[in-house]
Design an enzyme around this catalytic site. Sequence first.
Site, PDB file in Angstrom:
ATOM      1  N   ALA A  65     -26.304  85.071  19.403  1.00  0.00           N
ATOM      2  CA  ALA A  65     -26.389  85.403  20.827  1.00  0.00           C
ATOM      3  C   ALA A  65     -27.540  86.359  21.108  1.00  0.00           C
ATOM      4  O   ALA A  65     -28.652  86.141  20.677  1.00  0.00           O
ATOM      5  CB  ALA A  65     -25.052  85.948  21.315  1.00  0.00           C
ATOM      6  N   SER A  66     -27.286  87.437  21.792  1.00  0.00           N
ATOM      7  CA  SER A  66     -28.345  88.362  22.212  1.00  0.00           C
ATOM      8  C   SER A  66     -28.858  89.262  21.099  1.00  0.00           C
ATOM      9  O   SER A  66     -29.782  90.032  21.312  1.00  0.00           O
ATOM     10  CB  SER A  66     -27.854  89.216  23.380  1.00  0.00           C
ATOM     11  OG  SER A  66     -27.702  88.404  24.517  1.00  0.00           O
ATOM     12  N   VAL A  67     -28.300  89.164  19.928  1.00  0.00           N
ATOM     13  CA  VAL A  67     -28.769  89.965  18.806  1.00  0.00           C
ATOM     14  C   VAL A  67     -30.214  89.603  18.454  1.00  0.00           C
ATOM     15  O   VAL A  67     -30.954  90.409  17.914  1.00  0.00           O
ATOM     16  CB  VAL A  67     -27.849  89.766  17.576  1.00  0.00           C
ATOM     17  CG1 VAL A  67     -28.383  90.465  16.355  1.00  0.00           C
ATOM     18  CG2 VAL A  67     -26.451  90.246  17.903  1.00  0.00           C
ATOM     19  N   THR A  68     -30.626  88.395  18.798  1.00  0.00           N
ATOM     20  CA  THR A  68     -31.980  87.947  18.451  1.00  0.00           C
ATOM     21  C   THR A  68     -33.049  88.578  19.340  1.00  0.00           C
ATOM     22  O   THR A  68     -34.217  88.609  18.958  1.00  0.00           O
ATOM     23  CB  THR A  68     -32.093  86.422  18.551  1.00  0.00           C
ATOM     24  OG1 THR A  68     -31.772  86.009  19.881  1.00  0.00           O
ATOM     25  CG2 THR A  68     -31.176  85.745  17.559  1.00  0.00           C
TER      26      THR A  68
END
Length: 114
Positions: A65-68
Amino acid sequence: MGKIHATKFQTYVDQAIDRAIIEKRIVGTVVQVAFGGEVIYSRAAGYADREQKRTMEENSLFRLASVTKPIVSTAALALVSQGKLNLPDPVTHWLPASGPSFLMVRKLKSQFSS
Protein backbone atom coordinates in the site's frame (compact mmCIF):
# COMPACT_ATOMS: atom_id res chain seq x y z
CA MET A 1 32.42 -8.45 -7.21
CA GLY A 2 35.00 -11.18 -6.80
CA LYS A 3 34.07 -14.75 -5.93
CA ILE A 4 35.47 -14.50 -2.38
CA HIS A 5 33.72 -11.19 -1.70
CA ALA A 6 30.46 -12.53 -3.15
CA THR A 7 30.63 -15.57 -0.88
CA LYS A 8 31.31 -13.41 2.19
CA PHE A 9 28.46 -11.09 1.19
CA GLN A 10 26.03 -13.98 0.75
CA THR A 11 27.04 -15.44 4.11
CA TYR A 12 26.56 -12.06 5.80
CA VAL A 13 23.10 -11.56 4.26
CA ASP A 14 22.06 -15.14 5.07
CA GLN A 15 23.09 -14.63 8.70
CA ALA A 16 21.19 -11.33 8.93
CA ILE A 17 18.03 -12.92 7.49
CA ASP A 18 18.27 -15.98 9.72
CA ARG A 19 18.89 -13.83 12.82
CA ALA A 20 15.88 -11.60 12.06
CA ILE A 21 13.62 -14.65 11.71
CA ILE A 22 14.99 -16.39 14.83
CA GLU A 23 14.57 -13.20 16.87
CA LYS A 24 11.01 -12.90 15.50
CA ARG A 25 11.65 -9.42 14.09
CA ILE A 26 10.22 -10.65 10.78
CA VAL A 27 8.02 -13.58 9.79
CA GLY A 28 9.39 -13.92 6.29
CA THR A 29 11.27 -12.06 3.59
CA VAL A 30 12.42 -12.04 0.00
CA VAL A 31 15.80 -10.45 -0.62
CA GLN A 32 17.33 -9.78 -4.01
CA VAL A 33 20.53 -7.83 -4.53
CA ALA A 34 21.83 -6.65 -7.89
CA PHE A 35 25.35 -5.45 -8.61
CA GLY A 36 26.36 -4.07 -11.97
CA GLY A 37 22.96 -4.96 -13.40
CA GLU A 38 23.23 -8.61 -12.42
CA VAL A 39 21.38 -10.36 -9.59
CA ILE A 40 24.10 -11.61 -7.27
CA TYR A 41 21.89 -12.76 -4.39
CA SER A 42 18.34 -14.04 -4.21
CA ARG A 43 16.63 -15.76 -1.32
CA ALA A 44 13.19 -16.33 0.15
CA ALA A 45 13.01 -17.28 3.82
CA GLY A 46 10.42 -17.74 6.53
CA TYR A 47 6.67 -17.66 6.08
CA ALA A 48 4.41 -15.76 3.71
CA ASP A 49 1.55 -16.80 6.03
CA ARG A 50 2.61 -17.96 9.48
CA GLU A 51 -0.84 -19.19 10.50
CA GLN A 52 -1.24 -21.32 7.37
CA LYS A 53 2.44 -22.39 7.49
CA ARG A 54 2.81 -21.22 3.87
CA THR A 55 6.49 -20.66 3.19
CA MET A 56 7.81 -17.56 1.49
CA GLU A 57 8.74 -17.91 -2.16
CA GLU A 58 10.81 -15.59 -4.36
CA ASN A 59 7.67 -14.63 -6.27
CA SER A 60 5.50 -14.03 -3.18
CA LEU A 61 3.30 -10.94 -3.31
CA PHE A 62 3.53 -8.24 -0.66
CA ARG A 63 0.66 -5.89 0.11
CA LEU A 64 2.62 -2.70 0.75
CA ALA A 65 0.00 0.00 0.00
CA SER A 66 1.30 3.46 0.91
CA VAL A 67 4.51 2.12 2.39
CA THR A 68 6.03 2.41 -1.09
CA LYS A 69 5.61 6.21 -1.27
CA PRO A 70 8.72 7.08 0.79
CA ILE A 71 10.77 4.53 -1.14
CA VAL A 72 9.66 5.83 -4.54
CA SER A 73 10.11 9.46 -3.42
CA THR A 74 13.65 8.75 -2.26
CA ALA A 75 14.50 7.03 -5.54
CA ALA A 76 12.96 9.90 -7.53
CA LEU A 77 14.92 12.52 -5.61
CA ALA A 78 18.12 10.53 -6.17
CA LEU A 79 17.37 10.65 -9.91
CA VAL A 80 16.75 14.41 -9.63
CA SER A 81 20.13 14.88 -7.94
CA GLN A 82 21.77 12.91 -10.78
CA GLY A 83 20.04 15.12 -13.37
CA LYS A 84 18.08 12.17 -14.79
CA LEU A 85 14.64 13.41 -13.69
CA ASN A 86 13.15 16.90 -13.47
CA LEU A 87 10.28 17.57 -11.09
CA PRO A 88 8.61 20.13 -13.41
CA ASP A 89 8.45 17.59 -16.28
CA PRO A 90 4.99 16.38 -17.26
CA VAL A 91 4.41 12.75 -16.33
CA THR A 92 3.66 12.03 -20.00
CA HIS A 93 7.35 12.72 -20.75
CA TRP A 94 8.14 9.42 -18.97
CA LEU A 95 4.82 7.59 -19.25
CA PRO A 96 3.11 8.68 -22.49
CA ALA A 97 -0.13 6.81 -21.77
CA SER A 98 -0.38 8.00 -18.16
CA GLY A 99 -3.12 10.56 -18.55
CA PRO A 100 -3.35 14.34 -18.53
CA SER A 101 -0.24 16.18 -19.70
CA PHE A 102 -0.66 18.82 -16.98
CA LEU A 103 0.20 16.31 -14.24
CA MET A 104 3.78 17.01 -13.21
CA VAL A 105 6.33 14.60 -11.72
CA ARG A 106 6.44 16.90 -8.65
CA LYS A 107 2.76 16.11 -7.96
CA LEU A 108 3.36 12.36 -7.97
CA LYS A 109 5.50 12.51 -4.85
CA SER A 110 2.84 14.32 -2.84
CA GLN A 111 0.33 12.68 -0.55
CA PHE A 112 -2.42 13.65 -2.98
CA SER A 113 -1.43 11.04 -5.55
CA SER A 114 -1.53 7.27 -5.39
